[in-house]
Design a protein around this motif. Structure first.
Motif, mmCIF file in Angstrom:
data_model
loop_
_atom_site.group_PDB
_atom_site.id
_atom_site.type_symbol
_atom_site.label_atom_id
_atom_site.label_comp_id
_atom_site.label_asym_id
_atom_site.label_seq_id
_atom_site.Cartn_x
_atom_site.Cartn_y
_atom_site.Cartn_z
ATOM 1 N N ALA A 94 61.486 78.412 67.721
ATOM 2 C CA ALA A 94 63.110 78.297 67.521
ATOM 3 C C ALA A 94 64.088 78.379 68.159
ATOM 4 C CB ALA A 94 63.741 77.397 65.940
ATOM 5 N N THR A 95 64.674 79.826 67.940
ATOM 6 C CA THR A 95 65.308 80.780 68.270
ATOM 7 C C THR A 95 64.770 80.386 70.218
ATOM 8 O OG1 THR A 95 65.818 81.733 66.606
ATOM 9 C CG2 THR A 95 66.636 83.061 69.354
ATOM 10 N N ALA A 96 63.391 80.926 70.730
ATOM 11 C CA ALA A 96 63.343 80.792 71.507
ATOM 12 C C ALA A 96 64.019 79.300 72.460
ATOM 13 C CB ALA A 96 62.053 80.770 72.141
ATOM 14 N N LEU A 97 63.209 78.423 71.747
ATOM 15 C CA LEU A 97 62.981 76.968 72.450
ATOM 16 C C LEU A 97 64.937 76.974 73.047
ATOM 17 C CD1 LEU A 97 62.417 74.375 72.469
ATOM 18 C CD2 LEU A 97 62.694 73.500 70.245
ATOM 19 N N ILE A 98 65.878 77.396 71.932
ATOM 20 C CA ILE A 98 67.256 76.709 71.850
ATOM 21 C C ILE A 98 67.563 78.202 73.279
ATOM 22 C CG2 ILE A 98 69.600 77.745 70.853
ATOM 23 C CD1 ILE A 98 68.333 74.717 70.135
ATOM 24 N N GLY A 99 67.399 79.129 73.431
ATOM 25 C CA GLY A 99 67.820 80.136 73.991
ATOM 26 C C GLY A 99 67.018 79.984 75.767
ATOM 27 N N PHE A 100 65.447 78.973 76.151
ATOM 28 C CA PHE A 100 64.793 78.467 76.977
ATOM 29 C C PHE A 100 66.097 77.170 77.528
ATOM 30 C CE2 PHE A 100 61.953 76.096 79.271
ATOM 31 C CZ PHE A 100 61.894 76.917 80.208
ATOM 32 N N LEU B 114 70.032 90.750 66.002
ATOM 33 C CA LEU B 114 68.479 90.434 66.515
ATOM 34 C C LEU B 114 68.079 89.519 67.002
ATOM 35 C CD1 LEU B 114 66.175 92.995 65.483
ATOM 36 C CD2 LEU B 114 67.934 93.381 67.457
ATOM 37 N N THR B 115 68.024 88.672 66.037
ATOM 38 C CA THR B 115 68.309 86.802 66.306
ATOM 39 C C THR B 115 69.346 86.502 67.514
ATOM 40 O OG1 THR B 115 67.164 86.579 64.290
ATOM 41 C CG2 THR B 115 68.325 84.872 65.587
ATOM 42 N N LEU B 116 70.694 86.443 67.454
ATOM 43 C CA LEU B 116 71.663 86.477 67.910
ATOM 44 C C LEU B 116 70.649 87.160 69.623
ATOM 45 C CD1 LEU B 116 74.055 84.982 69.010
ATOM 46 C CD2 LEU B 116 75.519 87.605 68.514
ATOM 47 N N GLU B 117 70.783 88.615 70.060
ATOM 48 C CA GLU B 117 70.584 89.269 70.884
ATOM 49 C C GLU B 117 69.698 88.443 71.858
ATOM 50 O OE1 GLU B 117 72.917 91.350 72.738
ATOM 51 O OE2 GLU B 117 73.759 91.150 71.442
ATOM 52 N N PHE B 118 68.653 88.037 71.080
ATOM 53 C CA PHE B 118 67.554 87.334 71.243
ATOM 54 C C PHE B 118 67.679 86.377 72.609
ATOM 55 C CE2 PHE B 118 63.560 84.682 70.262
ATOM 56 C CZ PHE B 118 62.577 85.204 72.024
ATOM 57 N N SER C 108 60.691 86.475 75.680
ATOM 58 C CA SER C 108 60.711 86.355 74.095
ATOM 59 C C SER C 108 59.043 86.942 73.223
ATOM 60 C CB SER C 108 60.049 85.367 73.617
ATOM 61 O OG SER C 108 60.514 83.625 74.407
ATOM 62 N N THR C 109 58.131 87.945 74.513
ATOM 63 C CA THR C 109 57.523 89.136 74.079
ATOM 64 C C THR C 109 57.845 90.592 73.817
ATOM 65 O OG1 THR C 109 55.734 88.085 75.559
ATOM 66 C CG2 THR C 109 55.394 90.164 74.731
ATOM 67 N N THR C 110 59.250 90.615 74.568
ATOM 68 C CA THR C 110 60.158 91.791 74.835
ATOM 69 C C THR C 110 60.449 92.081 73.102
ATOM 70 O OG1 THR C 110 60.184 91.794 77.493
ATOM 71 C CG2 THR C 110 61.444 93.068 75.761
ATOM 72 N N TYR C 111 61.164 91.095 72.716
ATOM 73 C CA TYR C 111 62.074 90.724 71.416
ATOM 74 C C TYR C 111 61.080 90.915 70.318
ATOM 75 C CZ TYR C 111 67.194 91.503 72.846
ATOM 76 O OH TYR C 111 68.038 91.972 73.675
ATOM 77 N N LEU C 112 59.627 89.786 70.398
ATOM 78 C CA LEU C 112 59.345 89.551 69.203
ATOM 79 C C LEU C 112 58.541 91.589 69.430
ATOM 80 C CD1 LEU C 112 57.080 88.214 67.428
ATOM 81 C CD2 LEU C 112 55.360 88.446 69.363
ATOM 82 N N LEU C 113 58.318 92.383 70.455
ATOM 83 C CA LEU C 113 57.767 93.802 69.871
ATOM 84 C C LEU C 113 59.261 94.162 69.448
ATOM 85 C CD1 LEU C 113 56.520 95.915 70.690
ATOM 86 C CD2 LEU C 113 56.943 96.360 73.074
ATOM 87 N N ILE C 114 60.493 93.852 70.041
ATOM 88 C CA ILE C 114 61.221 95.022 69.276
ATOM 89 C C ILE C 114 61.283 94.520 67.553
ATOM 90 C CG2 ILE C 114 64.017 94.728 69.297
ATOM 91 C CD1 ILE C 114 63.420 94.410 72.106
ATOM 92 N N MET C 115 61.290 93.383 67.386
ATOM 93 C CA MET C 115 61.569 92.913 66.259
ATOM 94 C C MET C 115 60.359 93.937 65.403
ATOM 95 S SD MET C 115 63.036 88.460 66.468
ATOM 96 C CE MET C 115 64.611 88.912 67.080
ATOM 97 N N VAL C 116 59.472 93.329 65.682
ATOM 98 C CA VAL C 116 58.493 94.203 64.992
ATOM 99 C C VAL C 116 58.071 95.816 64.721
ATOM 100 C CG1 VAL C 116 55.237 94.840 65.611
ATOM 101 C CG2 VAL C 116 56.105 92.711 65.468
ATOM 102 N N VAL C 117 58.877 96.793 66.004
ATOM 103 C CA VAL C 117 58.854 97.698 66.035
ATOM 104 C C VAL C 117 60.421 98.078 64.777
ATOM 105 C CG1 VAL C 117 59.639 99.421 67.300
ATOM 106 C CG2 VAL C 117 58.647 98.318 67.983
#
Length: 255
Positions: free
Chosen positions: A148-154, A71-75, A113-122
């Motif tokens: 940090a993942t959001a920062l690197i991805g951005f 999930l971290t990689l996919e984000f 970011s919001t979508t993957y935060l929801l994915i991880m929480v669920v």
């Protein structure tokens, strides 16, 4: 100042709503499918490795170990690849003076970011409900790894968007370069247990550090000899600055 901030907030809100409809459609099933797809990928890996008799490299849950990596990689991959096409997808909107290129980048950052935060929480809540995982031992570290993942991805995504605006074939080169990430990012193994020669090569992969960071936050006794937070944050900030500077420099040269 308040009026400018209010206008900026309305612009971002409208862009996020437009991106949501363009990405997932107007149906709720589109957004639900976006949540279920990464979860299905983890479930498939668990089934394949479970059928082969594979034991989790760490902890007692194969699903949890794979999820913390995949999930971290996919984000990261989703954010980086989505930002790549931002300028082309919003070319018509960029003719309005109130909308800037950076607004379109920020809108996709917020949406993904919001979508993957929801994915991880669920997903992690489901594992906890079925007794396949406990609550994160260090939730602050897990959240820091997510940010940090959001920062690197951005950062990578912004650089991709700038490069592809000048060289369209970059999208194919980027796909080739990022394809090995599934193997070299520690999704299926514990990097600290590898030989030092392998670690010295793999440690230059920032996604490996992101996966390790998230696992340190989730597991109570996960010790990583590879994780370097300063490397991740420094690289992320450098990429963001370079990407935004490149966007500013070449803005007038885009077709």
């Amino acid at each position: 100042m308040k009026q400018l901030l209010a206008l900026q907030a309305r612009v971002l809100g409208a862009l996020v709503l437009r991106e949501t409809r363009a990405t997932f459609g107007t149906s709720r099933l589109g957004y639900l499918w976006a949540i279920l797809t990464p979860a299905a990928g983890v479930a498939l890996l668990v089934w394949v490795f479970g059928a082969a008799g594979r034991q989790p490299p760490f902890g007692s849950s194969l699903a949890l170990f794979f999820a913390t990596g995949l999930l971290t990689l996919e984000f990261f991959r989703k954010l980086s690849s989505s930002l790549m096409s931002t300028f082309d997808a919003n070319k018509a909107l960029l003719t309005y003076p109130v909308i800037k290129e950076t607004d379109t980048l920020a809108a996709r950052l917020i949406l993904i970011s919001t979508t993957y935060l929801l994915i991880m929480v669920v997903f992690y809540s489901t594992l906890i409900a079925f007794g396949l995982a406990d609550f994160p031992h260090r939730p602050g570290q897990a959240l820091a790894a997510f940010l940090a993942t959001a920062l690197i991805g951005f950062g990578f995504g912004t650089m991709n968007a700038v490069i592809i605006s000048m060289w369209d074939s970059w999208r194919f080169v980027e796909q080739i370069l990022t394809r090995p990430l599934l193997v070299i990012s520690g999704v299926f193994y514990i990097p600290s247990r590898l030989p030092s020669e392998a670690i010295n090569v793999l440690k230059w992969n920032p996604v490996l550090h992101l996966v390790e960071w998230f696992r340190v936050g989730y597991y109570p006794n996960y010790d990583s000899f590879v994780l370097d937070r300063s490397f991740v944050l420094g690289l992320g900030l450098a990429l963001v600055l370079l990407g935004l500077a490149g966007e500013r420099l070449y803005r007038k040269k885009r077709v």
